[in-house]
Design a protein around this motif. Structure first.
Motif, PDB file in Angstrom:
ATOM      1  N   ASN A  28       0.821  -1.220   0.000  1.00 34.36           N
ATOM      2  CA  ASN A  28       0.000   0.000   0.000  1.00 34.36           C
ATOM      3  C   ASN A  28       0.851   1.265   0.000  1.00 34.36           C
ATOM      4  O   ASN A  28       0.369   2.315  -0.396  1.00 34.36           O
ATOM      5  CB  ASN A  28      -0.935   0.020   1.206  1.00 34.36           C
ATOM      6  CG  ASN A  28      -2.195  -0.749   0.946  1.00 34.36           C
ATOM      7  OD1 ASN A  28      -2.606  -0.930  -0.188  1.00 34.36           O
ATOM      8  ND2 ASN A  28      -2.822  -1.213   2.008  1.00 34.36           N
ATOM      9  N   ARG A  29       2.084   1.168   0.417  1.00 28.61           N
ATOM     10  CA  ARG A  29       2.979   2.325   0.405  1.00 28.61           C
ATOM     11  C   ARG A  29       3.259   2.763  -1.030  1.00 28.61           C
ATOM     12  O   ARG A  29       3.442   3.944  -1.293  1.00 28.61           O
ATOM     13  CB  ARG A  29       4.299   2.001   1.077  1.00 28.61           C
ATOM     14  CG  ARG A  29       4.199   1.693   2.532  1.00 28.61           C
ATOM     15  CD  ARG A  29       5.565   1.368   3.071  1.00 28.61           C
ATOM     16  NE  ARG A  29       5.476   0.859   4.425  1.00 28.61           N
ATOM     17  CZ  ARG A  29       6.471   0.288   5.052  1.00 28.61           C
ATOM     18  NH1 ARG A  29       7.644   0.149   4.463  1.00 28.61           N
ATOM     19  NH2 ARG A  29       6.310  -0.156   6.281  1.00 28.61           N
ATOM     20  N   HIS A  30       3.320   1.805  -1.941  1.00 29.68           N
ATOM     21  CA  HIS A  30       3.702   2.095  -3.317  1.00 29.68           C
ATOM     22  C   HIS A  30       2.498   2.445  -4.192  1.00 29.68           C
ATOM     23  O   HIS A  30       2.630   3.215  -5.132  1.00 29.68           O
ATOM     24  CB  HIS A  30       4.445   0.899  -3.913  1.00 29.68           C
ATOM     25  CG  HIS A  30       5.620   0.491  -3.088  1.00 29.68           C
ATOM     26  ND1 HIS A  30       6.767   1.244  -3.007  1.00 29.68           N
ATOM     27  CD2 HIS A  30       5.816  -0.570  -2.274  1.00 29.68           C
ATOM     28  CE1 HIS A  30       7.620   0.657  -2.185  1.00 29.68           C
ATOM     29  NE2 HIS A  30       7.063  -0.450  -1.731  1.00 29.68           N
ATOM     30  N   LEU A  31       1.348   1.856  -3.888  1.00 31.75           N
ATOM     31  CA  LEU A  31       0.125   2.159  -4.632  1.00 31.75           C
ATOM     32  C   LEU A  31      -1.021   2.156  -3.620  1.00 31.75           C
ATOM     33  O   LEU A  31      -1.511   1.095  -3.229  1.00 31.75           O
ATOM     34  CB  LEU A  31      -0.111   1.112  -5.726  1.00 31.75           C
ATOM     35  CG  LEU A  31      -1.212   1.418  -6.726  1.00 31.75           C
ATOM     36  CD1 LEU A  31      -0.836   2.655  -7.546  1.00 31.75           C
ATOM     37  CD2 LEU A  31      -1.430   0.247  -7.658  1.00 31.75           C
ATOM     38  N   PRO A  32      -1.435   3.331  -3.162  1.00 32.18           N
ATOM     39  CA  PRO A  32      -2.382   3.385  -2.047  1.00 32.18           C
ATOM     40  C   PRO A  32      -3.799   2.898  -2.360  1.00 32.18           C
ATOM     41  O   PRO A  32      -4.549   2.606  -1.449  1.00 32.18           O
ATOM     42  CB  PRO A  32      -2.392   4.868  -1.655  1.00 32.18           C
ATOM     43  CG  PRO A  32      -1.817   5.588  -2.807  1.00 32.18           C
ATOM     44  CD  PRO A  32      -0.958   4.633  -3.561  1.00 32.18           C
ATOM     45  N   ARG A  65      -4.163  -4.367 -13.056  1.00 30.65           N
ATOM     46  CA  ARG A  65      -3.908  -5.659 -12.418  1.00 30.65           C
ATOM     47  C   ARG A  65      -2.428  -5.986 -12.581  1.00 30.65           C
ATOM     48  O   ARG A  65      -1.869  -5.880 -13.665  1.00 30.65           O
ATOM     49  CB  ARG A  65      -4.765  -6.718 -13.085  1.00 30.65           C
ATOM     50  CG  ARG A  65      -4.635  -8.099 -12.512  1.00 30.65           C
ATOM     51  CD  ARG A  65      -5.568  -9.041 -13.247  1.00 30.65           C
ATOM     52  NE  ARG A  65      -6.922  -8.518 -13.149  1.00 30.65           N
ATOM     53  CZ  ARG A  65      -7.927  -9.154 -12.558  1.00 30.65           C
ATOM     54  NH1 ARG A  65      -7.730 -10.334 -12.059  1.00 30.65           N
ATOM     55  NH2 ARG A  65      -9.122  -8.619 -12.500  1.00 30.65           N
ATOM     56  N   PHE A  66      -1.816  -6.391 -11.493  1.00 29.16           N
ATOM     57  CA  PHE A  66      -0.404  -6.774 -11.501  1.00 29.16           C
ATOM     58  C   PHE A  66      -0.306  -8.228 -11.076  1.00 29.16           C
ATOM     59  O   PHE A  66      -1.011  -8.665 -10.166  1.00 29.16           O
ATOM     60  CB  PHE A  66       0.395  -5.903 -10.524  1.00 29.16           C
ATOM     61  CG  PHE A  66       0.295  -4.436 -10.803  1.00 29.16           C
ATOM     62  CD1 PHE A  66       1.136  -3.849 -11.724  1.00 29.16           C
ATOM     63  CD2 PHE A  66      -0.642  -3.655 -10.155  1.00 29.16           C
ATOM     64  CE1 PHE A  66       1.046  -2.503 -11.993  1.00 29.16           C
ATOM     65  CE2 PHE A  66      -0.747  -2.307 -10.413  1.00 29.16           C
ATOM     66  CZ  PHE A  66       0.100  -1.719 -11.335  1.00 29.16           C
ATOM     67  N   THR A  87       6.800  -5.231  -5.589  1.00 31.02           N
ATOM     68  CA  THR A  87       7.196  -3.874  -5.227  1.00 31.02           C
ATOM     69  C   THR A  87       7.824  -3.163  -6.411  1.00 31.02           C
ATOM     70  O   THR A  87       7.514  -2.003  -6.692  1.00 31.02           O
ATOM     71  CB  THR A  87       8.189  -3.904  -4.044  1.00 31.02           C
ATOM     72  OG1 THR A  87       7.550  -4.534  -2.936  1.00 31.02           O
ATOM     73  CG2 THR A  87       8.637  -2.514  -3.653  1.00 31.02           C
ATOM     74  N   ARG A  88       8.678  -3.861  -7.128  1.00 28.94           N
ATOM     75  CA  ARG A  88       9.330  -3.290  -8.302  1.00 28.94           C
ATOM     76  C   ARG A  88       8.303  -2.919  -9.375  1.00 28.94           C
ATOM     77  O   ARG A  88       8.371  -1.843  -9.975  1.00 28.94           O
ATOM     78  CB  ARG A  88      10.365  -4.285  -8.842  1.00 28.94           C
ATOM     79  CG  ARG A  88      11.250  -3.727  -9.907  1.00 28.94           C
ATOM     80  CD  ARG A  88      12.407  -4.650 -10.262  1.00 28.94           C
ATOM     81  NE  ARG A  88      11.990  -6.010 -10.541  1.00 28.94           N
ATOM     82  CZ  ARG A  88      12.250  -7.076  -9.766  1.00 28.94           C
ATOM     83  NH1 ARG A  88      12.938  -6.920  -8.657  1.00 28.94           N
ATOM     84  NH2 ARG A  88      11.841  -8.276 -10.106  1.00 28.94           N
ATOM     85  N   GLN A  89       7.319  -3.790  -9.596  1.00 30.24           N
ATOM     86  CA  GLN A  89       6.276  -3.501 -10.584  1.00 30.24           C
ATOM     87  C   GLN A  89       5.458  -2.271 -10.194  1.00 30.24           C
ATOM     88  O   GLN A  89       5.163  -1.413 -11.036  1.00 30.24           O
ATOM     89  CB  GLN A  89       5.329  -4.691 -10.726  1.00 30.24           C
ATOM     90  CG  GLN A  89       5.880  -5.843 -11.503  1.00 30.24           C
ATOM     91  CD  GLN A  89       4.846  -6.936 -11.678  1.00 30.24           C
ATOM     92  OE1 GLN A  89       3.651  -6.677 -11.716  1.00 30.24           O
ATOM     93  NE2 GLN A  89       5.302  -8.174 -11.785  1.00 30.24           N
ATOM     94  N   LEU A  90       5.069  -2.193  -8.918  1.00 33.10           N
ATOM     95  CA  LEU A  90       4.257  -1.069  -8.467  1.00 33.10           C
ATOM     96  C   LEU A  90       5.032   0.243  -8.521  1.00 33.10           C
ATOM     97  O   LEU A  90       4.476   1.284  -8.884  1.00 33.10           O
ATOM     98  CB  LEU A  90       3.739  -1.329  -7.054  1.00 33.10           C
ATOM     99  CG  LEU A  90       2.735  -2.467  -6.918  1.00 33.10           C
ATOM    100  CD1 LEU A  90       2.385  -2.693  -5.457  1.00 33.10           C
ATOM    101  CD2 LEU A  90       1.493  -2.222  -7.739  1.00 33.10           C
ATOM    102  N   GLU A  91       6.321   0.213  -8.180  1.00 31.84           N
ATOM    103  CA  GLU A  91       7.136   1.425  -8.266  1.00 31.84           C
ATOM    104  C   GLU A  91       7.290   1.873  -9.710  1.00 31.84           C
ATOM    105  O   GLU A  91       7.254   3.069 -10.009  1.00 31.84           O
ATOM    106  CB  GLU A  91       8.501   1.192  -7.633  1.00 31.84           C
ATOM    107  CG  GLU A  91       8.474   1.162  -6.128  1.00 31.84           C
ATOM    108  CD  GLU A  91       9.832   0.864  -5.541  1.00 31.84           C
ATOM    109  OE1 GLU A  91      10.769   0.486  -6.290  1.00 31.84           O
ATOM    110  OE2 GLU A  91       9.965   1.003  -4.310  1.00 31.84           O
TER     111      GLU A  91
END
Length: 97
Positions: A28-32, A65-66, A87-91
Motif C-alpha cells: 500500500n505504500r507504493h500504490l495506495p 492488475r499486476f 514492489t518493483r512492478q508497483l514502483e
C-alpha cells in the motif's frame, strides 16, 4: 486492502499467514488504492529442489492488475522474491503516472 491467501497441496500455518500479511501489507505504500491481493501458494513435487514452492500474487487496484510468480526451495524465500518483484512492478507503474 483485502488479502486472500490460499494453499494448494499444503497446509498453511498461522506463522506463514502472518509473514505473508507483513510482507505484502507494505504494498500500500507504493500504490495506495489497492483493492485486493490474491496469494496462491503451491507445493509441487519436482525433481529440482530449487522449484519446490510456487507463490503467485495478483494485485488489483486503480483499474490495473499486476501479477507475479516466483519459485523457490524454501517457502519464505519464494515469498520474499515475489514481494520484491511486486514492489518493483508497483514502483515502475507509479513512476509512469
Amino acid at each position: 486492502m483485502e488479502l486472500q491467501i490460499t494453499g494448494k497441496n499444503m497446509e498453511l500455518t498461522p506463522a506463514v499467514r502472518r509473514y505473508i500479511e507483513r510482507k505484502l501489507g507494505k504494498l500500500n505504500r507504493h500504490l495506495p488504492n489497492i483493492i485486493e491481493a490474491k496469494v496462491e501458494i503451491v507445493e509441487e513435487k519436482t525433481k529440482s529442489p530449487q522449484q519446490h514452492f510456487v507463490v503467485r500474487v495478483t494485485v488489483v487496484g486503480g483499474g490495473t492488475r499486476f501479477h507475479s510468480e516466483e519459485r523457490g526451495e524454501d517457502l519464505f524465500t519464494a515469498i520474499d522474491k515475489v514481494a520484491a518483484n511486486m514492489t518493483r512492478q508497483l514502483e515502475h507503474y507509479r513512476g509512469k503516472r
